[in-house]
Structures are given as structure tokens and as C-alpha cells.
Design an enzyme around this catalytic site. Structure first.
Site, PDB file in Angstrom:
ATOM      1  N   LYS A 179      18.340   0.169  32.600  1.00  0.00           N
ATOM      2  CA  LYS A 179      18.918   0.445  31.273  1.00  0.00           C
ATOM      3  C   LYS A 179      17.842   0.195  30.220  1.00  0.00           C
ATOM      4  CE  LYS A 179      23.363  -0.541  29.048  1.00  0.00           C
ATOM      5  NZ  LYS A 179      24.425  -1.543  28.979  1.00  0.00           N
TER       6      LYS A 179
HETATM    7  C1  E4P Z   1      27.172  -0.434  27.087  1.00  0.00           C
HETATM    8  O1  E4P Z   1      26.545  -0.256  28.106  1.00  0.00           O
HETATM    9  C2  E4P Z   1      27.305  -1.716  26.417  1.00  0.00           C
HETATM   10  O2  E4P Z   1      27.134  -2.713  27.385  1.00  0.00           O
HETATM   11  C3  E4P Z   1      28.652  -1.953  25.820  1.00  0.00           C
HETATM   12  O3  E4P Z   1      29.544  -0.910  26.091  1.00  0.00           O
HETATM   13  C4  E4P Z   1      28.670  -2.438  24.408  1.00  0.00           C
HETATM   14  O4  E4P Z   1      29.989  -2.650  24.023  1.00  0.00           O
HETATM   15  P1  E4P Z   1      30.390  -3.537  22.736  1.00  0.00           P
HETATM   16  O5  E4P Z   1      30.082  -2.723  21.522  1.00  0.00           O
HETATM   17  O6  E4P Z   1      31.854  -3.770  22.914  1.00  0.00           O
HETATM   18  O7  E4P Z   1      29.555  -4.784  22.816  1.00  0.00           O
END
Ligand code: E4P
Length: 215
Positions: free
Chosen positions: A87
Site C-alpha cells: 500500500k
Molecule cells: C483505507 O484503506 C483506509 O485504511 C481506511 O479506509 C480509512 O478509513 P477512515 O477514513 O475511516 O480512517
């Protein structure tokens, strides 16, 4: 549509896996910290533990923000397990790293995407997944679903194979809206996925059927 769970909590990952609808897991440094996972060895072990629960892709995020650092970290993460997806944040060095990994056949998830232009760049660099954050856009009074819609149109116009992984999904309606638009994947907390189960008429109807069955 694929369902990923957005957590580093092993119990929740197991519960989603047991439900039979889980296609993968996404994590991020905040979710790892929430579970109290500290230190490189523990973090790497935790990713392997997650891979051993789910049968799908597991996104593991790099911390470096320079190209060389991202490549070093990403290669280490990819070596952990064949289903690890590296990622990488949507920054200039990140785009270069996505292209590098794409050329090597290593899967990537381009994270922190908030505009159609960023999603176009991620696809051109060869990202496996692009993660537009719908909930965080909603938080600042922009409709996150408009972004999913724009990316779907752009990717379809040119046949990009990058999968739209709608992230920062907060509730069941986000999931329904993403499905209507045609996002390839949603990643959500277990609570949002489990909420898809609920309908008062289902509960009422079942109670009636069970009562009638006793007659
Ligand atoms: C995506 O990969 C992120 O980990 C995540 O969806 C972020 O979500 P949040 O805005 O609820 O922290």
C-alpha cells in the site's frame, strides 16, 4: 463486488471470514497502532497472521515517503506472503514506486486518493487497486460518491484494469451506493458489513414463521 475488511483486529477478521463473504483485508498504520502492534518484527508478524486467516489480498502500508525507502519496505512486505499488496500513498515518489512494483509484478494499492486526477495517475502507473476515501470526503462536505462515479467513468473510458477499492466506508449506505456505481471493491469496518444484514421486516417475519411453526 469484493468485500474487504478495514481493520488489523484478528478477531474481527476471523468473524468476517467465518461469515463467508470476505475477499481481503486492508490495514493502515493507524489501524495497526489501534491494535497496539509496535516494532518492525511484531508488525511483520501481524501481517503474516492476517494472511493466515483470510484467503484474499492483504494491504500492508509502507511508512517511507521517498522512492528508495518505499521500494525497500515494499519488497520486504511483499516477501512476507504472496497475497500481500504493497500500500503506497498518492504522492510523487509513490507514483514512481507503484510503477516500479507494477513492472516487477508486485501488487499495489494506491492509498489516500481524493481526486479523479490522482486516480488516473495511479492507473497509468499500473496500480492493482486505487483507494478513494469516500468517508473523509463526506467529512469535509464533498460527496465521496461523486469521486467513485468519476473514477468509474474514466477507467471504463480507457479500459484501465486498476480496481476501484472504495475506502473510508463508514456505513451500509456507502456500500450500497458503491455497488450501484460499480466500484470493484469496498473496504469497511465489520460493523458496516454486518449492518447489511438488518431489516425489521426480516425479524418480524421470522418471529411470525417460528410462532406459526409451533401451531
Ligand atoms: C483505507 O484503506 C483506509 O485504511 C481506511 O479506509 C480509512 O478509513 P477512515 O477514513 O475511516 O480512517
Amino acid at each position: 463486488m469484493k468485500f474487504f475488511i478495514d481493520t488489523a483486529n484478528l478477531d474481527q477478521i476471523r468473524e468476517a471470514q467465518d461469515l463467508g463473504v470476505l475477499d481481503g483485508v486492508t490495514t493502515n498504520p493507524s489501524l495497526m497502532a489501534k491494535e497496539g502492534i509496535k516494532g518492525q518484527d511484531n508488525i511483520l508478524k501481524h501481517y503474516v497472521d492476517i494472511c493466515n486467516i483470510t484467503t484474499g489480498d492483504v494491504s500492508a502500508e509502507v511508512i517511507a515517503t521517498d522512492f528508495e525507502g518505499m521500494v525497500r519496505e515494499g519488497e520486504m512486505l511483499a516477501d512476507l506472503h504472496p497475497r500481500i499488496v504493497v500500500k503506497i500513498p498518492m504522492i510523487k515518489e509513490g507514483v514512481k514506486a507503484i510503477k516500479y512494483f507494477s513492472d516487477k509484478g508486485i501488487k499495489t494499492n494506491c492509498t489516500l486518493v481524493f481526486s479523479a486526477g490522482q486516480a488516473l495517475l495511479a492507473a497509468k502507473a499500473g496500480a492493482t487497486y486505487v483507494s478513494p476515501f469516500v468517508g473523509r470526503l463526506d467529512d469535509i462536505s464533498q460527496d465521496g460518491m461523486d469521486l467513485i462515479d468519476d473514477i468509474r467513468t474514466i477507467y471504463d473510458n480507457y479500459g484501465y484494469e486498476t480496481e476501484i477499492l472504495a475506502a473510508s466506508v463508514r456505513h451500509p449506505m456507502h456500500i450500497i451506493q458503491c455497488a450501484k456505481i460499480g466500484a470493484d471493491v469496498i473496504t469497511a469496518p465489520l460493523s458496516a458489513i454486518a449492518a447489511l444484514l438488518n431489516h425489521p421486516l426480516t425479524d418480524k417475519g421470522l418471529a411470525q414463521f417460528l410462532a406459526d411453526a409451533k401451531k
